[in-house]
Design a protein around this motif. Structure first.
Motif, short mmCIF file in Angstrom:
data_model
loop_
_atom_site.label_atom_id
_atom_site.label_comp_id
_atom_site.label_asym_id
_atom_site.label_seq_id
_atom_site.Cartn_x
_atom_site.Cartn_y
_atom_site.Cartn_z
N PHE A 1 -16.63 90.27 56.28
CA PHE A 1 -15.57 90.76 55.39
C PHE A 1 -15.35 89.68 54.30
CE2 PHE A 1 -13.75 87.38 58.45
CZ PHE A 1 -12.99 86.71 57.51
N LEU A 2 -14.84 90.47 53.29
CA LEU A 2 -14.47 89.77 52.10
C LEU A 2 -12.87 89.92 51.74
CD1 LEU A 2 -16.40 89.24 48.65
CD2 LEU A 2 -13.95 89.56 48.57
N LEU A 3 -11.94 89.02 51.73
CA LEU A 3 -10.65 89.19 51.35
C LEU A 3 -10.36 88.72 49.99
CD1 LEU A 3 -8.93 88.02 54.77
CD2 LEU A 3 -9.53 90.51 54.03
N ALA A 4 -10.13 89.87 49.17
CA ALA A 4 -10.07 89.60 47.73
C ALA A 4 -9.11 88.18 47.32
CB ALA A 4 -9.78 90.76 46.94
N PRO A 5 -9.86 87.40 46.48
CA PRO A 5 -9.02 86.37 46.02
C PRO A 5 -8.46 86.85 44.80
CG PRO A 5 -11.25 85.87 45.18
CD PRO A 5 -11.19 87.30 45.84
N ALA A 6 -7.40 85.85 44.31
CA ALA A 6 -6.94 86.30 43.00
C ALA A 6 -7.81 86.39 41.88
CB ALA A 6 -5.87 85.29 42.63
N GLY A 7 -7.49 87.31 41.05
CA GLY A 7 -8.73 87.72 40.04
C GLY A 7 -7.79 87.40 38.66
N ILE A 8 -8.35 88.18 37.52
CA ILE A 8 -7.75 88.28 36.17
C ILE A 8 -7.15 89.69 36.08
CG2 ILE A 8 -7.89 88.06 33.67
CD1 ILE A 8 -10.68 86.12 34.27
N PRO A 9 -5.99 90.01 36.18
CA PRO A 9 -5.30 91.18 36.09
C PRO A 9 -5.97 92.12 34.87
CG PRO A 9 -3.59 89.70 36.32
CD PRO A 9 -4.94 88.89 36.14
N LEU A 10 -6.20 93.34 35.07
CA LEU A 10 -6.75 94.35 34.43
C LEU A 10 -8.42 93.96 33.94
CD1 LEU A 10 -3.85 95.09 32.07
CD2 LEU A 10 -4.98 96.69 33.86
N ILE A 11 -8.97 92.73 34.31
CA ILE A 11 -10.11 92.55 33.72
C ILE A 11 -11.05 92.31 34.74
CG2 ILE A 11 -11.48 90.85 32.30
CD1 ILE A 11 -9.06 90.40 30.65
N LEU A 12 -10.58 91.23 35.61
CA LEU A 12 -11.52 91.09 36.94
C LEU A 12 -10.70 91.22 38.26
CD1 LEU A 12 -14.34 90.18 38.32
CD2 LEU A 12 -13.36 87.87 37.87
N SER A 13 -10.63 92.40 38.80
CA SER A 13 -9.68 92.48 40.01
C SER A 13 -10.68 93.11 41.30
CB SER A 13 -8.78 93.69 39.73
OG SER A 13 -7.83 93.20 38.62
N PRO A 14 -11.13 91.90 42.00
CA PRO A 14 -12.02 92.35 42.99
C PRO A 14 -11.17 93.00 44.30
CG PRO A 14 -11.65 89.87 43.15
CD PRO A 14 -11.16 90.54 41.83
N LYS A 15 -11.87 93.79 44.83
CA LYS A 15 -11.41 94.55 46.08
C LYS A 15 -11.97 93.80 47.50
CE LYS A 15 -10.92 99.14 46.35
NZ LYS A 15 -10.88 100.43 45.83
#
Length: 209
Positions: free
Chosen positions: A88-102
């Protein structure tokens, strides 16, 4: 730049889908009835960049989703169903609208025919992504959801996709069709028999050829 971001935000909201709900319309699973359900998480691997989580943290959410969904069916034939969490990969905080991992999980699923004493599915692998809503699409799952919420959402999606897979196999390959000579109380007889739990150690079962 502002117009570009605004347009992207509008597009993101348009394509975002709603979250899977625990109580949705049942699939067509013929004469399926769950005798026992199993969840195995002890060998799950956490992938790089994931939020930290132990496999055991998935147990309650997966067990609840699997049991709730599978127990809705009251067919005349008994089956065992197991899900093993592989990674599993629980998405960490990304960059809103630019880098938003799922968030994503990989599972193996098993379906066992109690009467025939054979597997219908044995280590069938599925890759499951979390649902995207307007908020998570804009902010990213790591900002919009807690770790626990990500696990709950993924667990429900896992079981939802399993249910759809079983319905597809029923339609195309005759899984859960009423067996010739079956009688209405056959399921009661099977349910009364002790559960020998052929899937209790499903995580250690060798893959089918």
């Amino acid at each position: 730049m502002f117009r570009t971001l605004a347009a992207l935000a509008l597009l993101t909201l348009t394509v975002a889908c709603g979250e899977t709900q625990m109580h949705e319309a049942r699939e067509d699973l013929g004469e399926f009835s769950a005798r026992v359900t199993y969840v195995h998480t002890d060998k799950a691997r956490q992938w790089p960049t994931s939020r930290d989580a132990e496999g055991s943290e998935w147990n309650a959410a997966l067990e609840n989703a699997l049991d709730t969904r599978m127990r809705r069916y009251e067919g005349r034939q008994q089956y065992d169903v197991a899900v093993t969490l592989e990674g599993f990969l629980l998405a960490p905080a990304g960059i809103p609208l630019i880098l938003s991992p799922k968030s994503v999980a990989v599972v193996n699923v098993f379906v066992y025919d109690v009467e025939k004493k054979e597997f219908l599915a044995r280590e069938h692998q599925m890759e499951i992504f979390e649902s995207t809503t307007g908020q998570s699409a804009l902010l990213g799952s790591g900002h919009a959801r807690t770790k626990e919420e990500q696990i709950q959402g993924l667990s429900l999606n896992i079981v939802d996709k399993l249910e759809e897979y079983m319905a597809e196999q029923h339609k195309e390959n005759g899984w859960f069709d009423l067996r010739e000579g079956a009688v209405p109380d056959a399921a009661d007889d099977a349910a009364a028999a002790p559960a020998t739990a052929p899937l209790a150690n499903a995580a250690d079962t060798p893959a089918a050829g």
